[in-house]
Design a protein around this motif. Structure first.
Motif, PDB file in Angstrom:
ATOM      1  N   GLU A   1      -9.305   3.406   2.596  1.00 50.29           N
ATOM      2  CA  GLU A   1      -8.856   3.469   1.202  1.00 50.29           C
ATOM      3  C   GLU A   1      -7.784   2.438   0.866  1.00 50.29           C
TER       4      GLU A   1
ATOM      5  N   ASP B   1       1.731   6.632   5.339  1.00 50.43           N
ATOM      6  CA  ASP B   1       0.728   5.662   4.897  1.00 50.43           C
ATOM      7  C   ASP B   1       1.147   4.918   3.620  1.00 50.43           C
TER       8      ASP B   1
ATOM      9  N   ASP C   1      -2.663  10.267   3.514  1.00 53.91           N
ATOM     10  CA  ASP C   1      -4.042   9.838   3.755  1.00 53.91           C
ATOM     11  C   ASP C   1      -4.764  10.871   4.612  1.00 53.91           C
TER      12      ASP C   1
ATOM     13  N   LYS D   1       0.854  -1.191   0.000  1.00 51.27           N
ATOM     14  CA  LYS D   1       0.000   0.000   0.000  1.00 51.27           C
ATOM     15  C   LYS D   1       0.883   1.232   0.000  1.00 51.27           C
TER      16      LYS D   1
ATOM     17  N   THR E   1      -0.081  -0.179   5.953  1.00 48.37           N
ATOM     18  CA  THR E   1      -0.489   0.534   7.174  1.00 48.37           C
ATOM     19  C   THR E   1      -2.008   0.645   7.070  1.00 48.37           C
TER      20      THR E   1
HETATM   21 ZN    ZN Z   1      -4.603   4.807   4.907  1.00 57.86          ZN
END
Ligand code: ZN
Ligand code: BES
Ligand code: MN
Length: 487
Positions: free
Chosen positions: A336, A275, A257, A252, A362
């Motif tokens: 997300e 993030d 974020d 990710k 994360t």
């Molecule tokens: Zn996030």
């Protein structure tokens, strides 16, 4: 990037002890026996070490601990560091001793007399890992990083390159995680990955038009509100046999974020520069593999997006279509990460048919509530693979704890109007997030999901890192690959 301290490994030359500037480190065993280097230091200091031993100082020290004498008489050094280490010291103790040396190491350099250590590589690794500082954005000129010379009995037996490769991979991850989002945009992240081509990695970056063509509607919906374009970067290391299916590492990479329209509260939001930590670990592992020329096939895939609120941003209630074809009702735009991972997990399987797949993210605040900053949450559909990973993490001192998956959790993702929704409620938030991901894992693909929200960035010193980005996972994955994927 932040370079690890330069490390020289040489034969023992005890005559160097008297005239060495900076710090000098020597070894005494827990039962008070001096090795060759320690004996020389003892003679130069007219028995300072013998007095330490007789006075019971060493007896009170734990293996791996260090006691320092400042400005020892008879030596040029500014300090004599006495390490308490058994002849057959375990990796843990060696690393701990290295960490302590890395912490106190000055600008003037360090000479380590490690002639009696059987596995000096662990001592060196601890030292390199702890001597880290992210000072890219401090205008004050950085202090010079004193070089380290490690004298050992068989220099040729030590794989210094592998030690350096691990430290470089970990530092690459830490730098990425520490970097603020106005500097580490999706484009800058992709550029840093592309720069690894010169290490022999094959790198491909997919841009928005291609992602649209592939049908990555879930991933694209996250980056929609941002001025920074969404990207997927693919790093391939082919050090193994041709035709062997690769291990896929999936990360990710949310460079910031905000929560999107489901905006996060202001307090602590600045932390969300981290993030992209999952993508950072994937990039760091790939760097280590390339630097040490691993004999394995591994593909790293990261989704690089920014989660911003704007007139173009995804709204709560929107329904998006994933690459797999499943539709997702976005109840909360702050959940997300799973949308990004859904599409790149699917892509990884469609494109590379991997022998196993490990994702890092994360992903949830809930994993911090459950496990704090000591352990990452581990989820898996394959006990054998999972146990191998837990073993590798344990051996590297990287905390990891398995949490369950199950039907009942999966049911929480039921949507009234789409195939699923992106949140499963507050209870077991990390598990329902993992269940969401599992919907994008094909039956028969061994898979591990690592929720690293609690371990990627820590406000206190952690075993191998000063406060800040840890690089958690680079070493565990590197070891897993060494032990399980290299022939
Ligand atoms: Zn996030
Ligand atoms: N990036 C966060 C998770 C996170 C929280 C990482 C704290 C590091 C530290 C993630 O995107 C998120 O916002 N998760 C939500 C999910 C919720 C809306 C279901 C969370 O954990 O609150
Ligand atoms: Mn979020």
């Amino acid at each position: 990037m932040t370079d690890p301290v330069s490390l020289n490994v040489t034969d023992i030359d005890i005559d160097a002890i008297a005239g060495a500037g900076g710090r000098v480190a020597v070894i005494v065993t827990p039962d008070g026996r001096m090795d060759q280097g320690a004996r020389r230091a003892n003679r130069l200091t007219r028995g300072a070490l013998a007095r330490m031993i007789e006075g019971g100082v060493i007896a009170k020290m734990k293996p791996g601990e260090v006691t320092s004498l400042a400005w020892p008489a008879g030596m040029k050094a500014e300090a004599l560091d006495v390490l308490c280490l058994a002849r057959n010291a375990k990796a843990d103790d060696l690393r701990r001793a290295g960490v302590t040396l890395g912490k106190i190491k000055g600008e003037a350099g360090l000479l380590v007399l490690a002639g009696s250590v059987r596995q000096p590589a662990d001592l060196m690794l601890g030292l390199l890992l702890r001597a880290y500082e992210f000072n890219t954005h401090k205008t004050e000129e950085a202090k010079p990083n004193g070089a380290v010379t490690c004298m050992v009995s068989k220099p040729e037996a030590i794989d210094v390159q592998a030690v350096q490769a691990i430290a470089e991979g970990v530092f690459f991850t830490r730098d990425l995680v520490s970097e603020p989002a106005n500097h580490l945009t999706t484009s800058e992240f992709a550029a840093r990955i592309e720069a690894m081509k010169k290490l022999g990695l094959k790198v491909t970056v997919l841009e928005e038009p291609e992602l649209k063509k592939l049908g990555m509607g879930a991933l694209l919906s996250v980056g929609h509100g941002s001025a920074s374009p969404s990207k997927v970067a693919i790093m391939q290391w082919q050090g193994g046999d041709k035709g062997t299916a690769p291990l896929a590492l999936v990360g990710k990479g949310v460079v910031f974020d905000t929560g999107g329209i489901s905006l996060k509260p202001a307090a602590g939001m600045e932390e969300m520069t981290m993030d992209m930590g999952g993508a950072g670990v994937v990039a760091g592992v790939m760097r280590t593999l390339a630097l040490r020329k691993a004999r394995a096939n591994v593909v790293g895939i990261v989704g690089l997006v920014e989660n911003m609120p704007s007139d173009r941003a995804t709204r709560p209630g929107d329904v998006v279509t994933s690459m797999k074809g499943d539709t997702i009702e976005v109840i909360n735009t702050d959940a997300e990460g799973r949308l990004v991972l859904a599409d790149i997990l699917w892509y990884a399987q469609e494109k590379f048919a991997p022998s196993a797949m490990i994702d890092l993210a994360t992903l949830t605040g809930a994993v911090i509530i459950g496990l704090g900053h000591e352990n990452a949450g581990v989820f898996s559909n394959d006990d054998a693979l999972c146990n191998k990973f837990l073993k590798a993490a344990g051996a590297e001192g990287e905390g990891a704890w398995r949490l369950p998956l199950g039907e009942a959790y999966d049911k929480k993702l039921k949507s009234r109007i789409a195939d699923m929704q992106n949140v499963g409620g507050r209870p077991a938030g990390s598990i329902t997030a993992a269940q969401f991901l599992q919907r994008f894992v094909k039956e028969g693909t061994p898979w591990i999901h690592l929720d690293i929200a609690g371990v990627a960035l820590i406000k206190e010193d952690s075993p191998y890192a000063p406060k800040g980005a840890t690089g958690w996972g680079v070493m565990a994955l590197n070891r897993l690959i060494t032990d399980q994927f290299e022939g």
